[in-house]
Motif scaffolding. Sequence first.
Motif, mmCIF file in Angstrom:
data_model
loop_
_atom_site.group_PDB
_atom_site.id
_atom_site.type_symbol
_atom_site.label_atom_id
_atom_site.label_comp_id
_atom_site.label_asym_id
_atom_site.label_seq_id
_atom_site.Cartn_x
_atom_site.Cartn_y
_atom_site.Cartn_z
ATOM 1 N N VAL A 48 -12.735 12.906 -110.015
ATOM 2 C CA VAL A 48 -12.307 11.764 -110.819
ATOM 3 C C VAL A 48 -13.254 10.576 -110.636
ATOM 4 N N THR A 49 -13.680 9.959 -111.759
ATOM 5 C CA THR A 49 -14.433 8.716 -111.757
ATOM 6 C C THR A 49 -13.726 7.730 -112.685
ATOM 7 N N SER A 50 -14.215 6.507 -112.742
ATOM 8 C CA SER A 50 -13.623 5.501 -113.630
ATOM 9 C C SER A 50 -13.887 5.811 -115.099
ATOM 10 N N ARG A 51 -14.826 6.735 -115.378
ATOM 11 C CA ARG A 51 -15.205 7.052 -116.760
ATOM 12 C C ARG A 51 -14.741 8.446 -117.202
ATOM 13 N N GLY A 52 -14.096 9.166 -116.300
ATOM 14 C CA GLY A 52 -13.654 10.517 -116.649
ATOM 15 C C GLY A 52 -13.734 11.437 -115.437
ATOM 16 N N ARG A 53 -13.838 12.732 -115.694
ATOM 17 C CA ARG A 53 -13.862 13.712 -114.613
ATOM 18 C C ARG A 53 -15.163 14.514 -114.639
ATOM 19 N N ILE A 54 -15.792 14.602 -113.480
ATOM 20 C CA ILE A 54 -16.956 15.480 -113.321
ATOM 21 C C ILE A 54 -16.428 16.894 -113.104
ATOM 22 N N ASP A 55 -16.956 17.867 -113.844
ATOM 23 C CA ASP A 55 -16.443 19.237 -113.698
ATOM 24 C C ASP A 55 -16.544 19.719 -112.258
ATOM 25 N N LEU A 56 -17.686 19.441 -111.635
ATOM 26 C CA LEU A 56 -17.863 19.929 -110.267
ATOM 27 C C LEU A 56 -18.907 19.070 -109.563
ATOM 28 N N THR A 57 -18.575 18.593 -108.367
ATOM 29 C CA THR A 57 -19.516 17.837 -107.539
ATOM 30 C C THR A 57 -19.770 18.616 -106.261
ATOM 31 N N LEU A 58 -21.046 18.839 -105.964
ATOM 32 C CA LEU A 58 -21.437 19.602 -104.773
ATOM 33 C C LEU A 58 -22.219 18.682 -103.835
ATOM 34 N N PHE A 59 -21.803 18.663 -102.566
ATOM 35 C CA PHE A 59 -22.453 17.830 -101.562
ATOM 36 C C PHE A 59 -23.298 18.715 -100.647
ATOM 37 N N HIS A 60 -24.600 18.659 -100.830
ATOM 38 C CA HIS A 60 -25.542 19.359 -99.973
ATOM 39 C C HIS A 60 -26.130 18.337 -99.008
ATOM 40 N N ARG A 61 -26.554 18.778 -97.856
ATOM 41 C CA ARG A 61 -27.100 17.797 -96.901
ATOM 42 C C ARG A 61 -28.365 17.140 -97.449
ATOM 43 N N ASN A 62 -29.042 17.811 -98.406
ATOM 44 C CA ASN A 62 -30.281 17.258 -98.957
ATOM 45 C C ASN A 62 -30.089 16.506 -100.271
ATOM 46 N N ALA A 63 -28.946 16.698 -100.937
ATOM 47 C CA ALA A 63 -28.761 16.093 -102.259
ATOM 48 C C ALA A 63 -27.309 16.211 -102.692
ATOM 49 N N ILE A 64 -26.965 15.468 -103.752
ATOM 50 C CA ILE A 64 -25.665 15.592 -104.408
ATOM 51 C C ILE A 64 -25.908 16.129 -105.809
ATOM 52 N N TYR A 65 -25.139 17.141 -106.210
ATOM 53 C CA TYR A 65 -25.299 17.756 -107.520
ATOM 54 C C TYR A 65 -24.020 17.571 -108.334
ATOM 55 N N LEU A 66 -24.161 17.037 -109.545
ATOM 56 C CA LEU A 66 -23.035 16.876 -110.462
ATOM 57 C C LEU A 66 -23.196 17.878 -111.595
#
Length: 511
Positions: free
Chosen positions: A439-457
């Motif tokens: 959930v964000t203020s503008r809608g929903r991201i289908d999937l958020t992945l937290f890698h130690r090297n990066a964030i993927y939306l």
Amino acid sequence: MRKLPIGIQTFEEIRSDNYFYVDKTKEAYELLTNYKYVFLSRPRRFGKSLFVDTLKCIFEGRKELFEGLYIYDKWNWEEKYPLIQICWDGELDTISNIKKAFYDNLVLNQKRLKVDTEKDIETPSSYFRHLIIDTYGKYQKPVVILIDEYDKPLLDNIDKTEFAKEVWEFLSGLYSIIKGNLQYVKFVFITGISKFAKAGIFSGLNMLEDITLIPDFGNICGYRQEDVEELLKEYNADVDYKEVKEWYNGYYWLKERVYNPFDLLQFVKNNYRYKNYWFLSGTPTYLVKLFEQNNYYLPQLSNLEIEESSLDSYELEKIDLNVLLFQAGYLTIKEVEEDEEEQAVIFRLDFPNKEVRKSFNQYIINYLFGTNTRESSKLNKALQQGELEIFGTILEGIFSSIPYNNYVNNRIYEYEGYYSSLVYVYLQAMGYEIIGEDVTSRGRIDLTLFHRNAIYLFEFKVEKEKDALEQLKSKNYHEKYMNDERPIYLVGINFDKEVKNICNFEYERVK
């Protein structure tokens, strides 16, 4: 060095033969002092049966077994009560087998109690009623009734809706006998995995108090952190406590986060090898069948919200899979939030630990998608190195590898969530921290992945003409994570239903 009580569910054996034991008699004392008719839900292999047997030994006045434990100098050991104990086991796939299992329980109790109840009484429920009354008559004391895993005959058949209804009608008739004979009953303790609140036992036995989510009993089953450290130190285990915690800790019933005892005991027995011991002891076939039948959107598993009141509205005809996942131990409470406006308590659920996250999703991959996790290491390497072109190519290969027969026998691919669900379970099986429908203020991201090297939306689209990447960009979803030091990638994936694969894969780094 005390022995490991693997597979031992009898309190007497544990206490008499130098086994490792975590004292749960404080909870037992509080329970027996303040309650009369009780229900407790916990997942399988969490120590319910051992706790039931502990209560049995207390009511039998086995004081010698409790020396050194909390209850030893607090309980009146001269007060003993006759006890009927029901424990379901064996093949429970037909009504006749279920009736026989219950009948066998009653016969064993009758022999132990030396009561003269006639065994040829017309029905099992009548036999149960007469056994309660006759036991009271012989001992001139109210009867204690302990029922372990009351719902096992039902859960063994939960994916067979019509037969499950027949099973429940039978069980309801049995358990309703208790309420009709409360004048002969001292104490009732019933355990199970699920609470079917609108059927049978919990409408007929409305005097039962559910202690499942009462914080005082949050540690009634399971090992605390200090219990685990005591066990590991006793065995001189050279392990990283943080890693042990990541793998096996995390179950939460509103007191402390606890470990599954079965996992820790197996971990020590197997020379501290990290493995999915609890998960392998009983794979969730019935749950995955229900996923398939109900077109369950798998990414929501990592970001579920459920009202506390929902746990009391369970219907056999309309199974709430989210509740069942929580009760079965595949999800646990991560956060608790009070909605003052709605006057409701909200639970945020997630996988309890690394073992369950990896194992559950690997099982779904094998069962629902007919594929395996061989490509996981390649996907992981691509993410580590930020090589998203390679990541997309590997994903295409995964979809291509799904056997044609899987599509013939499994209609799950016909709903849009199928494609994002497969990507989700692959990434979850790799152990990543993931949020589905973020959930964000503008809608929903289908999937958020937290890698130690990066964030993927990730954004997923089934329609060819819609631009998945453009939606991520236009909604500025990445702004939610701009304060994070890691780079952020937007990944848009379009799927084609006809070829059942990716038809467009785009990405862009925005930070």
